[in-house]
Design an enzyme around this catalytic site. Structure first.
Site, mmCIF file in Angstrom:
data_model
loop_
_atom_site.group_PDB
_atom_site.id
_atom_site.type_symbol
_atom_site.label_atom_id
_atom_site.label_comp_id
_atom_site.label_asym_id
_atom_site.label_seq_id
_atom_site.Cartn_x
_atom_site.Cartn_y
_atom_site.Cartn_z
ATOM 1 N N ASP A 148 1.096 -1.454 0.211
ATOM 2 C CA ASP A 148 -0.115 0.132 0.166
ATOM 3 C C ASP A 148 0.624 1.273 -0.157
ATOM 4 O OD1 ASP A 148 -2.596 1.161 0.336
ATOM 5 O OD2 ASP A 148 -1.729 1.928 2.168
ATOM 6 N N ARG A 149 0.635 2.328 1.045
ATOM 7 C CA ARG A 149 0.888 3.535 1.469
ATOM 8 C C ARG A 149 3.067 2.962 1.349
ATOM 9 N NH1 ARG A 149 -1.985 6.596 -1.227
ATOM 10 N NH2 ARG A 149 -0.551 8.355 -1.077
ATOM 11 N N ARG A 162 4.412 2.290 -2.360
ATOM 12 C CA ARG A 162 4.461 3.722 -3.361
ATOM 13 C C ARG A 162 6.199 4.215 -2.998
ATOM 14 N NH1 ARG A 162 0.547 4.184 -6.045
ATOM 15 N NH2 ARG A 162 -1.514 3.318 -4.927
ATOM 16 N N HIS A 193 -11.627 7.095 -0.486
ATOM 17 C CA HIS A 193 -10.485 8.127 0.775
ATOM 18 C C HIS A 193 -9.702 8.318 -0.066
ATOM 19 C CE1 HIS A 193 -8.176 3.821 -0.432
ATOM 20 N NE2 HIS A 193 -7.584 3.882 0.020
ATOM 21 N N TYR A 252 -1.374 11.041 2.142
ATOM 22 C CA TYR A 252 -2.633 11.262 0.632
ATOM 23 C C TYR A 252 -2.483 12.406 0.009
ATOM 24 C CZ TYR A 252 -4.046 6.730 1.583
ATOM 25 O OH TYR A 252 -4.050 5.119 1.716
ATOM 26 N N HIS A 298 -6.990 -7.138 0.349
ATOM 27 C CA HIS A 298 -6.412 -5.277 0.430
ATOM 28 C C HIS A 298 -5.135 -6.183 1.257
ATOM 29 C CE1 HIS A 298 -4.094 -1.680 -0.125
ATOM 30 N NE2 HIS A 298 -4.611 -1.661 0.684
#
Length: 288
Positions: free
Chosen positions: A96-97, A100, A141, A205, A266
């Site tokens: 996820d983050r 990235r 989100h 975000y 997820h």
């Protein structure tokens, strides 16, 4: 705690072998790896970090550009933290983050990163390009958390544990919290109750909607590629699956990309840790 300038990165270290940096996603922290830490430590020296702003790591001061929460800045901080521990060349696995941050790290620090595993994401610019009505509903989100402060912070903090548990539950395959270790859940609940951590997550975000997307687009224009071998792991029910052919998107960023689809929601590291181990350990153990 590893100090890098005025920032501190919280890490948990264990195991032996080649170094492997593990980076969690949202709305989590290092506890996301609780089911994988011991098995991975049999193969690698594992450094399990809290991303800047999450867990026990420092919260960077936000800026109008959100540059301090960019994945480029996070990647640079974590590369410096690894170097300070003697790891000048290492592999990275992120969900996820954290994924990235991992691919930005591989782009910006190509001589440092040996191998990279990205779990359950497509590149940020590609994700934004994939937004249609279905994606907007599933990944609401992305735009909600990126709204100007203090809108999402105030709304989340009105009932933070409800928001956390709704998010965790709704992104699992079984729509339940049973897949999460109770110790991890309590850690996530503690984090979401902290308004400063909520602000940091929203800033993460906001950076994704602005500077991170711009950096990706600039890299696409100049033809930048991840040169390290890349393994992409995605779920049958997650966000990347809604982006079309997610592996082909990664092959647009890497000449050495392979992939594995896993039957999960997820939260692959917590829902199906054995399947992730089966895909990631041989890849991370292979010669470059």
């Amino acid at each position: 705690m590893v100090s890098i300038g005025d920032q501190k990165i919280s890490v948990h270290v264990g195991g032996s072998g080649t170094p492997l940096l593990l980076l969690h996603g949202y709305p989590q922290n290092h506890s996301a790896w609780i089911k994988l830490a011991a098995p991975l430590a049999r193969h690698f020296t594992c450094v399990i970090a809290d991303l800047p702003g999450y867990g026990a790591s420092s919260i960077p001061a936000d800026a109008a550009s959100h540059e301090t929460f960019s994945k480029r800045r996070m990647a640079a901080l974590l590369v410096s933290a690894m170097a300070s521990m003697g790891h000048n060349n290492f592999s990275v696995m992120g969900h996820d983050r954290g994924a990235r941050v991992a691919y930005r790290m591989a782009l910006d620090h190509s001589t440092t990163i040996r191998r990279v595993v990205v779990i359950e994401i497509v590149p940020t610019s590609d994700m934004w390009s994939a937004f249609d009505a279905e994606m907007a509903m599933k990944a609401y989100h992305w735009s909600f958390l990126a709204q100007p402060s203090p809108l999402p912070e105030r709304l989340i903090s009105g009932d933070p544990v409800f928001y956390l548990e709704w998010t965790l539950r709704s992104w699992t395959k079984g729509n339940c919290l049973d897949v999460f270790d109770p110790r991890s859940l309590e850690s996530y609940r503690k984090q979401i109750r902290d308004p400063f951590r909520v602000h940091a997550m929203c800033a993460d975000y906001r950076a994704g909607a602005s500077i991170d997307r711009s950096l990706d687009l600039a890299d696409q224009v100049r033809g930048a590629n991840v040169t390290a071998p890349l393994l992409f792991v995605w779920s049958k029910l997650g966000f990347p699956k809604k982006a079309g052919d997610p592996l082909s998107l990664w092959r647009g960023w890497s000449d050495n990309a392979s992939g594995a689809e896993i039957d999960a929601g997820h939260f692959i590291p917590e829902e199906t840790p054995d399947a992730l181990l089966a895909a990631a350990v041989p890849f991370l153990s292979a010669d470059a």
